[in-house]
Design an enzyme around this catalytic site. Structure first.
Site, mmCIF file in Angstrom:
data_model
loop_
_atom_site.group_PDB
_atom_site.id
_atom_site.type_symbol
_atom_site.label_atom_id
_atom_site.label_comp_id
_atom_site.label_asym_id
_atom_site.label_seq_id
_atom_site.Cartn_x
_atom_site.Cartn_y
_atom_site.Cartn_z
ATOM 1 N N LYS A 220 -50.905 -48.346 -4.616
ATOM 2 C CA LYS A 220 -51.461 -48.900 -5.853
ATOM 3 C C LYS A 220 -52.297 -50.154 -5.599
ATOM 4 O O LYS A 220 -52.273 -50.759 -4.530
ATOM 5 C CB LYS A 220 -50.338 -49.163 -6.854
ATOM 6 C CG LYS A 220 -49.842 -47.882 -7.501
ATOM 7 C CD LYS A 220 -49.087 -48.132 -8.775
ATOM 8 C CE LYS A 220 -48.885 -46.816 -9.541
ATOM 9 N NZ LYS A 220 -48.080 -47.012 -10.756
ATOM 10 N N ARG A 254 -41.601 -42.545 -6.270
ATOM 11 C CA ARG A 254 -42.727 -41.624 -6.422
ATOM 12 C C ARG A 254 -43.748 -41.955 -5.334
ATOM 13 O O ARG A 254 -44.241 -43.089 -5.271
ATOM 14 C CB ARG A 254 -43.331 -41.767 -7.814
ATOM 15 C CG ARG A 254 -44.419 -40.766 -8.155
ATOM 16 C CD ARG A 254 -44.808 -40.904 -9.622
ATOM 17 N NE ARG A 254 -45.847 -39.955 -9.991
ATOM 18 C CZ ARG A 254 -47.148 -40.200 -9.916
ATOM 19 N NH1 ARG A 254 -47.578 -41.373 -9.480
ATOM 20 N NH2 ARG A 254 -48.027 -39.279 -10.290
#
Length: 285
Positions: A220, A254
């Protein structure tokens, strides 16, 4: 206790592999958009130790409009194929739309991963109707597929806890099994890098709510901005924050990079005493 499909999990960490049926995903650039490529990727991540596969039909960032019919076409038939191919696999679908949720549940999904903070309240009702799990994510009230702009919080962790636990309680009120509800702090969603870093440092406060915590950290922007790295070079930074979250008690991770994530969270679990070593003979002979 966490219950997904017909399995009950204790404190052991679970790895959720990402398989996107999108042509424009930020990390793999559409590598698994084609059906055969996506099926091949599912086989690979299962072999690498994924407990859950999370299938997405719309990328989170702004971009080309994907209507309900197109999202269903990208996800529901694929869920059915994965269910036939891997009968015991826990299948998750990343969607905020109740119409999509209904179709993928009928196709065999076990978990609805709502990354947009209950933008469609009917999604929880679909989860209750089909007896599947629900991920309740902090998105700060943003509309789906919108980016944060100069967002501010008096206390970002307090806001995360307030919103996610409210969503979790509401899910239970409409009939979702409380053992099938997870909360996700939503790193990068409605947050700048400082916010995501603070949530990471204080993740134990979310764990203390008693709801199982899912973290979606993989490659991210907060990792990239912290290290000054492009998306294709963020794996090691992702593994570092994954270890920090695992140490504080996060339950589901995840991830794009399944094998290294599996090793990192398992090593943390062994160190925490959550699970024993696979083999311990050193000094015992």
């Amino acid at each position: 206790m966490l219950r997904l499909r017909d399995r009950v999990f204790g404190d052991e960490p679970l790895v959720m592999a990402i398989v996107n049926r999108t042509p424009d995903s930020f990390y793999d650039r559409g590598a698994t958009f084609a059906r055969e490529k996506a099926l091949q990727r599912v086989d690979e991540v299962v072999a690498e130790g994924a407990d859950i596969v999370d299938i997405g039909g719309v990328k989170a960032a702004p971009g080309t409009e994907v209507d309900v019919a197109e999202e269903i076409e990208r996800t529901a038939p694929f869920v059915a194929e994965v269910r036939e191919r891997h009968p015991d696999l826990i299948i998750s679908v990343d969607t905020w739309r109740h119409e999509v949720g209904r179709e993928v549940c009928q196709a065999g999904a076990d978990l609805l991963n709502d990354a947009w903070g209950g933008a469609d309240p009917k999604l929880a009702e679909v989860a209750a109707e089909y007896g599947v799990g629900l991920v309740c994510t902090h998105a700060g009230g943003l509309r789906p597929r919108t980016r944060p702009h100069r967002v501010a919080y008096r206390d970002v962790v307090a806001d995360v806890i307030e919103r996610t636990t409210a969503l979790a309680r509401r899910a239970v009120e409409v009939g979702v099994d409380p053992q099938r509800v997870l909360i996700d702090p939503g790193h990068d969603f409605a947050k700048n890098t400082w916010h995501s870093l603070e949530v990471t440092r204080r993740l134990h406060e979310l764990v203390a709510t008693g709801w199982p915590v899912l973290v979606s950290l993989s490659n991210k922007d907060f990792v990239g901005e912290s290290l000054g790295l492009p998306v294709e070079e963020r794996m090691y930074g992702t593994l570092a924050v994954s270890a920090l979250c695992a140490w504080q008690g996060a339950r589901v991770f995840r991830a794009h990079n399944v094998k290294p994530t599996r090793q990192v969270v398992d090593m943390v679990a062994v160190t925490r005493g959550v699970r024993p070593p696979v083999r311990a003979v050193r000094g015992m002979a």
